[in-house]
Design an enzyme around this catalytic site. Structure first.
Site, PDB file in Angstrom:
ATOM      1  N   GLU A  39       0.800  -1.238   0.000  1.00 51.63           N
ATOM      2  CA  GLU A  39       0.000   0.000   0.000  1.00 51.63           C
ATOM      3  C   GLU A  39       0.828   1.280   0.000  1.00 51.63           C
ATOM      4  O   GLU A  39       0.292   2.345  -0.303  1.00 51.63           O
ATOM      5  CB  GLU A  39      -0.974   0.008   1.197  1.00 51.63           C
ATOM      6  CG  GLU A  39      -0.280   0.201   2.546  1.00 51.63           C
ATOM      7  CD  GLU A  39      -1.135   0.941   3.561  1.00 51.63           C
ATOM      8  OE1 GLU A  39      -2.278   1.284   3.253  1.00 51.63           O
ATOM      9  OE2 GLU A  39      -0.630   1.180   4.675  1.00 51.63           O
ATOM     10  N   ASN A  40       2.111   1.197   0.362  1.00 50.41           N
ATOM     11  CA  ASN A  40       2.960   2.398   0.398  1.00 50.41           C
ATOM     12  C   ASN A  40       4.127   2.305  -0.580  1.00 50.41           C
ATOM     13  O   ASN A  40       5.135   3.007  -0.435  1.00 50.41           O
ATOM     14  CB  ASN A  40       3.523   2.630   1.806  1.00 50.41           C
ATOM     15  CG  ASN A  40       2.463   2.592   2.878  1.00 50.41           C
ATOM     16  OD1 ASN A  40       2.365   1.626   3.632  1.00 50.41           O
ATOM     17  ND2 ASN A  40       1.654   3.633   2.950  1.00 50.41           N
ATOM     18  N   ASN A  67      -5.429   1.296   3.722  1.00 42.32           N
ATOM     19  CA  ASN A  67      -6.061   2.610   3.620  1.00 42.32           C
ATOM     20  C   ASN A  67      -5.453   3.472   2.512  1.00 42.32           C
ATOM     21  O   ASN A  67      -6.045   4.459   2.097  1.00 42.32           O
ATOM     22  CB  ASN A  67      -5.984   3.340   4.969  1.00 42.32           C
ATOM     23  CG  ASN A  67      -4.591   3.400   5.537  1.00 42.32           C
ATOM     24  OD1 ASN A  67      -3.895   2.382   5.629  1.00 42.32           O
ATOM     25  ND2 ASN A  67      -4.141   4.581   5.904  1.00 42.32           N
ATOM     26  N   HIS A  68      -4.250   3.098   2.027  1.00 37.09           N
ATOM     27  CA  HIS A  68      -3.628   3.859   0.934  1.00 37.09           C
ATOM     28  C   HIS A  68      -3.863   3.232  -0.446  1.00 37.09           C
ATOM     29  O   HIS A  68      -3.213   3.628  -1.414  1.00 37.09           O
ATOM     30  CB  HIS A  68      -2.118   4.000   1.174  1.00 37.09           C
ATOM     31  CG  HIS A  68      -1.781   4.898   2.330  1.00 37.09           C
ATOM     32  ND1 HIS A  68      -1.951   6.258   2.278  1.00 37.09           N
ATOM     33  CD2 HIS A  68      -1.305   4.621   3.564  1.00 37.09           C
ATOM     34  CE1 HIS A  68      -1.585   6.788   3.451  1.00 37.09           C
ATOM     35  NE2 HIS A  68      -1.194   5.814   4.243  1.00 37.09           N
ATOM     36  N   HIS A 153      -5.449  -5.302   7.917  1.00 39.63           N
ATOM     37  CA  HIS A 153      -4.788  -4.002   7.887  1.00 39.63           C
ATOM     38  C   HIS A 153      -5.467  -3.093   8.905  1.00 39.63           C
ATOM     39  O   HIS A 153      -6.593  -2.641   8.697  1.00 39.63           O
ATOM     40  CB  HIS A 153      -4.904  -3.421   6.476  1.00 39.63           C
ATOM     41  CG  HIS A 153      -3.983  -2.278   6.246  1.00 39.63           C
ATOM     42  ND1 HIS A 153      -2.651  -2.442   5.965  1.00 39.63           N
ATOM     43  CD2 HIS A 153      -4.191  -0.942   6.277  1.00 39.63           C
ATOM     44  CE1 HIS A 153      -2.085  -1.255   5.815  1.00 39.63           C
ATOM     45  NE2 HIS A 153      -2.990  -0.332   6.009  1.00 39.63           N
ATOM     46  N   HIS A 178      -0.012  -2.275   8.616  1.00 33.84           N
ATOM     47  CA  HIS A 178      -0.380  -0.850   8.718  1.00 33.84           C
ATOM     48  C   HIS A 178       0.465  -0.035   9.687  1.00 33.84           C
ATOM     49  O   HIS A 178       0.742   1.117   9.425  1.00 33.84           O
ATOM     50  CB  HIS A 178      -1.865  -0.638   9.048  1.00 33.84           C
ATOM     51  CG  HIS A 178      -2.243   0.796   9.282  1.00 33.84           C
ATOM     52  ND1 HIS A 178      -2.312   1.711   8.249  1.00 33.84           N
ATOM     53  CD2 HIS A 178      -2.551   1.487  10.423  1.00 33.84           C
ATOM     54  CE1 HIS A 178      -2.671   2.904   8.750  1.00 33.84           C
ATOM     55  NE2 HIS A 178      -2.802   2.791  10.061  1.00 33.84           N
ATOM     56  N   HIS A 180       3.619  -0.377  10.518  1.00 37.65           N
ATOM     57  CA  HIS A 180       5.001  -0.277  10.040  1.00 37.65           C
ATOM     58  C   HIS A 180       6.032  -0.598  11.116  1.00 37.65           C
ATOM     59  O   HIS A 180       7.222  -0.333  10.931  1.00 37.65           O
ATOM     60  CB  HIS A 180       5.293   1.099   9.421  1.00 37.65           C
ATOM     61  CG  HIS A 180       4.507   1.377   8.184  1.00 37.65           C
ATOM     62  ND1 HIS A 180       4.814   2.408   7.313  1.00 37.65           N
ATOM     63  CD2 HIS A 180       3.428   0.767   7.653  1.00 37.65           C
ATOM     64  CE1 HIS A 180       3.947   2.414   6.311  1.00 37.65           C
ATOM     65  NE2 HIS A 180       3.085   1.443   6.494  1.00 37.65           N
TER      66      HIS A 180
HETATM   67 FE   LIG Z   1       1.257   1.131   5.432  1.00 38.67          FE
HETATM   68 FE   LIG Z   2      -2.052   1.590   6.173  1.00 36.59          FE
END
Ligand SMILES: [Fe+2]
Ligand SMILES: [Fe+2]
Length: 273
Positions: A39-40, A67-68, A153, A178, A180
């Site tokens: 997601e990142n 969420n990303h 997540h 999520h 990290h």
């Molecule tokens: Fe993330």
């Molecule tokens: Fe996230």
């Protein structure tokens, strides 16, 4: 079956660490299935089609999001034609893409991969427990699937632990993403599901959540507009979890923390070397 799950790839350091290390790990550990949260992957925000292809090329069988998911708007389009990229299943009906996928391993095993997102301190989507329940009902472990991997997540550890227990006995692995930051609570739950509250990230840990640390620190000190958040640029560390499942039940036999790189104490399944 041998499964490797890696946490959120953050920017170039995470992508490089995956591209450099994963092909050899896949061979050395004779991995049947690799799932990575992406997601990142695009500079910290979302994923592009070429980056998704790069991650799959490096040896991932499926890529999950969070969420990303749609920070890069092209994901709204290409996710429809990339069955190995999934976003949380509890997005509202009509959201592009899918929340689960079945991949077939080289040895012919079927692995169900499900992505759901928690609702505490995150956008309130539909109920992630009902969504996970639905996906696992549709493709049960031991019947339609030889292994089941759930990426939960979420921000809140309570919500992730609850998901682990809710799915205990029905999934091979429930792993949080999520935050990290990797947690140290990897274990096999009473009914045979491997569990870890958070996989951590694949990225540069000399950072704040994988982003260059100066601006996040400044934002905590001063509440004035500043510059954009940029992904950190130092060497990346791989973080996640390794699971060995029982071929007859699909449940977990053993689980190990995986941390490979310069900033954290290293850990890996030594029994697989
Ligand atoms: Fe993330
Ligand atoms: Fe996230």
């Amino acid at each position: 079956m041998r499964i490797l799950f890696l946490g959120d790839i953050v920017g170039r350091p995470g992508r490089h660490a995956v591209a450099e290390r994963l092909p050899r790990l896949r061979e050395r550990w004779r991995l049947d299935c690799v799932v990575i949260n992406g997601e990142n992957a695009a500079g910290g925000f979302g994923i592009t089609e070429s980056i998704c292809d790069e991650i799959l090329q490096a040896g991932a069988d499926a890529v999950t999001l969070g969420n990303h998911s749609f920070d890069q708007r092209e994901a709204l389009v290409f996710i429809a034609r990339q069955p190995r990229l999934i976003r949380p299943a509890n997005y509202p009906p009509g959201t592009p893409g899918r929340g689960a996928t079945v991949i077939e391993t080289a040895r012919g095993a079927r692995v169900l991969v499900v992505n759901v997102m928690g609702r505490i301190y995150l956008d309130p989507l539909d109920d992630p427990f009902a969504a996970a329940d639905r996906e696992l009902e549709a493709c049960p472990l031991g019947a339609a699937a030889d292994a089941v991997i759930v990426d939960m997540h979420a921000e809140a550890t309570s919500e992730k632990q609850a998901m682990g227990h809710f799915l205990d006995g029905r999934a091979s692995l429930v792993v949080g993403t999520h935050t990290h930051a990797p947690t140290a609570d990897h274990r096999v739950l009473p009914h045979g599901t491997a569990y870890l509250s958070d996989a951590g990230m694949c990225g540069d840990y000399d950072s704040v959540l994988g982003m260059q640390k100066e601006e996040p620190v400044r934002r905590f000190l001063q509440k004035t507009p500043g510059s954009r958040l940029e992904a950190a640029t130092g060497p990346g560390t791989l973080c996640g979890v390794a699971v060995e499942t029982d071929d007859s039940t699909g449940l977990a036999k053993r689980v190990w923390a995986v941390r490979l790189g310069p900033h954290l104490e290293e850990s890996w399944p030594r029994e697989w070397d």
